[in-house]
Design an enzyme around this catalytic site. Structure first.
Site, short mmCIF file in Angstrom:
data_model
loop_
_atom_site.label_atom_id
_atom_site.label_comp_id
_atom_site.label_asym_id
_atom_site.label_seq_id
_atom_site.Cartn_x
_atom_site.Cartn_y
_atom_site.Cartn_z
N HIS A 1 13.42 20.67 -7.99
CA HIS A 1 13.89 19.32 -7.40
C HIS A 1 12.87 18.23 -8.25
O HIS A 1 11.63 18.45 -8.11
CB HIS A 1 13.78 19.43 -6.06
CG HIS A 1 14.11 17.99 -5.31
ND1 HIS A 1 15.40 17.60 -5.42
CD2 HIS A 1 13.47 16.83 -5.07
CE1 HIS A 1 15.58 16.16 -4.85
NE2 HIS A 1 14.08 15.77 -4.93
N ASP B 1 20.26 15.54 7.82
CA ASP B 1 19.58 14.78 6.98
C ASP B 1 20.72 13.67 6.33
O ASP B 1 19.95 12.60 6.12
CB ASP B 1 19.23 15.59 6.03
CG ASP B 1 18.83 14.81 4.64
OD1 ASP B 1 17.73 14.08 4.60
OD2 ASP B 1 19.38 15.24 3.65
N LYS C 1 17.23 20.32 2.68
CA LYS C 1 18.40 20.69 1.85
C LYS C 1 17.84 21.85 1.01
O LYS C 1 18.96 22.66 0.76
CB LYS C 1 18.82 19.52 1.01
CG LYS C 1 19.45 18.55 1.83
CD LYS C 1 20.12 17.35 0.89
CE LYS C 1 19.05 16.48 0.23
NZ LYS C 1 18.49 15.24 0.87
N SER D 1 13.46 15.63 4.49
CA SER D 1 14.75 15.30 3.85
C SER D 1 15.09 16.13 2.74
O SER D 1 16.09 16.91 2.61
CB SER D 1 14.99 13.92 3.62
OG SER D 1 16.05 13.41 2.81
N ARG E 1 17.92 5.61 7.41
CA ARG E 1 16.35 5.21 6.98
C ARG E 1 16.69 4.11 5.75
O ARG E 1 15.88 3.06 5.50
CB ARG E 1 15.78 6.40 6.13
CG ARG E 1 14.98 7.34 7.32
CD ARG E 1 14.81 8.33 6.43
NE ARG E 1 13.70 8.41 5.28
CZ ARG E 1 13.98 9.21 4.32
NH1 ARG E 1 14.74 10.10 4.23
NH2 ARG E 1 13.18 9.23 3.22
#
Length: 429
Positions: A87, A166, A192, A188, A173
């Site tokens: 990620h 999320d 995931k 967050s 947010r």
């Protein structure tokens, strides 16, 4: 009518006053918000309290786990392959997922890369790949698993069933000034990724002008928080802190980033893209139990390219098809002889976005051919009149605002700048 076991106002007050929210109350807060009992106004107040007061490691773990529990959790246990994912926190010209997933998959490791779309100045991996005719982002869980078993690499959209809490909190947010809260960013991202079911995860946490976290100390805190979350959840997790002060590679956009990724897979491509791709591949393969894998050999020998072609074909794409080309271009040239000393990532990201490569709202379309191609990077010598970069768009009316974003964003000097390493630190549990 059942009576709720907690009160949102009590939870908000606890965090507002700097206290730690008890585990059962925090789990209830996330669940009650997901089902609509806790209002947006209350959750916004809680998010602001977290931004100002922070969270303890155990609170962040509970928050993450509660968000995972709000939806489905995938499992690749029956695959017969080790799964490892990557990620990135996002940057300008960051196309690394495209060559990285097939490169790692070429070693027999499964890479379930559930990706997103771009919003603002950072491009989305799915938007880039949709430049390829026929390629589709939406796969069923069955298609995803079958492709991992066969090809080994999947880059596709995350299903709506993963961490729905999320999705709801992320949107809140965005409009309440609480995006920057590190506990909320970490929970967050990791909710995931953990729900996705990968056994191992490498995080590319960027800092600098074009990064979400411009300050290296804040980026390091985020990386450490996420590595701890992954580790606490049984996912082998490491992070690399990487420099995003200058755009990655020479292409910023969608179709042009796909072209550059294919160059890397063919054994060429810009040195910085190759360097980061190899560093992340080594990290992923080490977590998958292959610390001595010949990553450079897989690029040079064509194994990674073969995996790329299979991955694109499996999702309906034609790896040999022509990619879209913009109708209009505008090239900016060097005003003097010298060395490119600065090329600031954020303004180039904004300029590409204004050309149509990104979107201002989630529902906006992306112009796949729009973007910027750099002809020189910091450290490169140029002569007056040499091309520095070319803007591409389908409408030449877009050039003026893109050029305005680039005013003061690059510099030519007499001396070359000091070369900074892309990978600055490695963080592990």
């Amino acid at each position: 009518m059942s009576v709720e076991p907690f009160d949102a106002v009590d939870v908000i007050r606890t965090k507002r006053d700097g206290g730690a929210v008890p585990e059962d109350a925090l789990r209830w807060m996330v669940d009650a918000y997901t089902r609509g009992y806790v209002s947006d106004a209350q959750m916004a107040s809680f998010a602001m309290a977290v931004l100002l007061r922070g969270m303890e490691r155990d609170e962040i773990r509970v928050m993450t786990d509660a968000m995972i529990a709000s939806g489905e959790r995938m499992s690749f246990d029956g695959l017969g392959k080790t799964t490892v994912d990557k990620h990135s926190t996002g940057g300008v010209g960051d196309k690394i997922t495209l060559p990285l997933a097939p490169l790692v998959a070429s070693f027999g490791v499964a890479v379930p890369q559930l990706s997103g779309r771009g919003l603002g100045h950072t491009g989305g991996t799915l938007d880039k790949l949709e430049s390829i005719p026929g390629w589709r982002a939406a796969l069923s869980n069955e298609e995803l698993t079958a492709q991992l078993a066969g090809v080994g690499a999947v880059i596709c959209a995350a299903g709506s069933g993963l961490a729905p809490a999320d999705k709801k909190l992320y949107a809140l947010r965005d409009v309440t000034g609480t995006v920057e809260a590190i506990p909320l960013i970490a929970s967050s991202i990791m909710s995931k990724k953990i729900a996705e079911g990968t056994a191992a995860l490498v995080l590319d946490v960027k800092f600098g002008s074009g990064a979400f976290m411009q300050d290296i100390d804040r980026a390091r805190e985020l990386a450490r928080t996420m590595v701890a979350l992954g580790t606490d959840s049984g996912v082998a997790t490491t992070a690399l802190l990487t420099d995003m002060n200058t755009p990655l590679g020479l292409a910023i956009g969608n179709a042009n980033e796909v072209r550059e990724s294919v160059e890397v897979l063919a054994g060429g491509g810009p040195a910085d893209v190759v360097e980061l791709t190899i560093a992340l591949a080594r990290e992923m393969l080490a977590l998958a139990g292959l610390p001595d894998a010949d990553v450079e050999g897989a690029l040079a020998g064509g194994a990674a390219m073969d995996a790329w072609r299979r991955m694109i074909v499996a999702q309906g794409g034609d790896p040999d098809a022509s990619l879209p080309v913009a109708r209009e271009t505008h090239t900016v040239t060097a005003a003097r002889d010298g060395v490119v000393s600065r090329l600031e990532a954020l303004p180039f990201g904004i300029a590409a976005w204004r050309l149509g490569a990104g979107r201002a709202r989630a529902e906006d379309p992306v112009i796949h051919a729009a973007g910027i191609d750099l002809h020189a990077k910091p450290g490169d010598a140029v002569r007056a009149g040499d091309p520095l970069f070319t803007l591409s768009a389908d409408d030449d009316a877009r050039f003026e605002r893109a050029l305005a974003a680039l005013d003061g964003a690059y510099e030519i000097s007499d001396a070359a700048p000091a070369r900074a390493a892309i990978v600055r630190e490695r963080i592990s549990a």
